[in-house]
Design a protein around this motif. Structure first.
Motif, PDB file in Angstrom:
ATOM      1  N   LYS A   1      66.542  75.925  17.670  1.00  6.11           N
ATOM      2  CA  LYS A   1      67.362  76.875  18.539  1.00  6.11           C
ATOM      3  C   LYS A   1      68.759  77.399  18.182  1.00  6.11           C
TER       4      LYS A   1
ATOM      5  N   THR B   1      69.458  80.159  14.336  1.00  5.92           N
ATOM      6  CA  THR B   1      68.870  81.443  14.545  1.00  5.92           C
ATOM      7  C   THR B   1      68.483  82.341  13.251  1.00  5.92           C
TER       8      THR B   1
ATOM      9  N   HIS C   1      69.708  82.365  21.525  1.00  3.02           N
ATOM     10  CA  HIS C   1      68.232  82.101  21.025  1.00  3.02           C
ATOM     11  C   HIS C   1      67.146  82.345  22.017  1.00  3.02           C
TER      12      HIS C   1
END
Length: 491
Positions: A59, A62, A193
């Motif tokens: 997360k 990206t 995220h």
């Protein structure tokens, strides 16, 4: 993809999950038949588990998530959709436009039964789309038709070629959704995220990229419009929202909800002679907030003027987009086709199925003719209640209102195809609610709806539908009525 330096930095677990996802996507795309239900469920559950854990693990990376999302989509490029046959009608409509024939004025069956073949591969396309699709007028709005025409322009004699062009358009739209969705999340001070709960979701990859449903293009314009609205470019936002409506009509349901964003958010208190601020606005210095187009305070009458202008731009732009296809026949055909969704079609309903069973106890037949006329009224009433009685003056509250209204519509409507849930999913990434994410997982059960012991029985298996909605409603009730969302995210 995997030679990229970003992936060389991933740990062993991330590598294994990425490779497993690639293999699962490949099998799903090229070695799955819709009626192989065990294989379908196994692959889908496996992909969803991998997707969930990949986001949890990456997360904060990206770039890696972005490469994975579009790498998985690339796997489907050469695949013929295996869970939907709608794309045959898409190709037909696009080629009709290329032949300078209005696709709204005739059914496919009317040509074939008369021995006329106005487009290349007409018989093959007719056989692929099936009797139901061929016997009805097209209901796809003009920007959707433009996408079909682009596919026909680049590939007028190859079904696979047309599929590839349409797929590239949908993937391009996903890039746009990722871009503007991430920017909007940043503006709302939410984790960026979150957008990958949509972009990387196997449900989205399979239903939109894989099965060629243009909800992805509609969602791109919707998210772009919301971003523009937040930063104060409301005129441009209205035009882009009209483009979204002209892909799929569903954003029309959101129009009343903008009332408070334009009016109540902008009210200057006549008593205190100073702006009434939201939580987000209180965190900003007064001058800074005044200079931000999205946070500018004006008198209430100016807000009403802007709201009216916003609606006028949306409606006028939408009408202009439909104008090239205008005729009295078009209006008649299109209105009848849209009405079919409320009065004729039944699939994967929830509250409607319960109401239908109750109706059978008293009348015994054709309940959809009665319930189908009541459902739109209920949706309109619920939308007005949310518009005027719920506080929607902040942007997060506005998006949450959109999520609730669309959920109510899908809970009460007669037909919920799997790809419909995509719009709920994208709205949810800007809120605290996760029930659309859960629904994107269990929606695969709708593909099992016609699994019956008696092969002659073509009705849906209501036990399967019940299992799907028991899960969805349980999470929905927990999140909306029981669980208390953190106040800092409610703004």
């Amino acid at each position: 993809m995997f030679l990229n330096p970003i992936f060389l930095k991933l740990n062993k677990t991330a590598w294994l999950m990425a490779i497993a996802s690639v293999l699962f996507c490949w099998v799903f795309a090229y070695h799955l038949v819709r009626t192989d239900y065990v294989k379908l469920i196994t692959l889908y559950v496996g992909l969803f588990v991998l997707f969930y854990n990949i986001i949890k693990l990456l997360k904060h990376n990206t770039k890696a998530l972005t490469y994975l999302a579009f790498g998985f989509r690339a796997i489907f490029i050469l695949a013929i959709p295996n869970l939907s046959q709608d794309f045959f009608r898409f190709i037909w409509d696009g080629r009709m436009i290329l032949e300078d024939i209005n696709p709204y004025l005739n059914t496919v069956e009317s040509f074939i039964s008369a021995g006329k073949y106005p487009v290349e591969q007409a018989l093959e396309l007719r056989a692929g789309m099936g009797d139901l699709n061929a016997s009805h007028f097209t209901n796809y709005p003009p920007i959707n038709q433009l996408c079909f025409a682009i596919a026909a322009l680049f590939s007028s004699k190859s079904i696979l070629g047309s599929v590839m062009v349409m797929r590239l358009l949908i993937i391009a739209a996903d890039f746009g959704t990722l871009h503007f969705g991430s920017k909007l999340l940043e503006k709302l001070k939410l984790p960026t995220h979150n957008i990958f709960w949509y972009i990387l979701n196997p449900f989205i990859i399979i239903e939109l990229t894989g099965n060629l449903h243009f909800e992805g293009v509609m969602i791109f314009f919707l998210v772009w419009s919301l971003y523009l609205l937040y930063v104060g470019k409301w005129q441009f936002a209205a035009v882009v929202l009209a483009l979204s409506i002209s892909v799929k009509l569903i954003p029309l349901i959101f129009l009343p909800l903008f009332f408070q964003w334009f009016v109540k958010r902008n009210v200057i208190s006549s008593k205190h002679k100073k702006p009434v601020l939201s939580e987000d606005e209180r965190r900003k210095p007064y001058n800074q907030a005044q200079d931000n187009g999205a946070q500018k305070w004006v008198p209430a009458f100016a807000g009403i003027t802007r709201l009216t202008s916003f609606y006028a731009i949306v409606i006028l732009t939408t009408l202009l987009l439909f104008a090239p296809f205008y005729s009295s026949e078009f209006i008649n055909n299109y209105s009848k086709t849209v009405a079919l969704w409320f009065g004729n079609f039944e699939f994967n309903g929830s509250l409607y199925y319960i109401a239908r069973e109750v109706g059978y106890l008293f009348r015994g037949y054709n309940e959809i003719a009665i319930i189908g006329t009541i459902t739109p009224i209920l949706v309109i009433l619920f939308t007005l209640i949310i518009t005027f009685l719920r506080k929607n003056s902040t942007f997060k509250a506005l998006i949450t209102a959109m999520l609730l209204v669309l959920s109510f519509y899908y809970f009460t409507t007669t037909t919920v195809h799997p790809w419909y849930v995509a719009t709920l999913l994208i709205l949810s990434v800007f809120t605290t609610y996760k029930f659309p994410l859960v629904w994107s997982f269990v929606i695969v059960l709708s593909y099992l709806a016609y699994v019956n012991i008696n092969s002659m029985d073509k009705s849906e298996n209501l036990w399967v539908i019940a299992l799907e909605y028991i899960i969805v409603y349980s999470v929905f009730i927990w999140e909306v009525f029981i669980k208390k969302a953190p106040r800092k995210l409610e703004a």
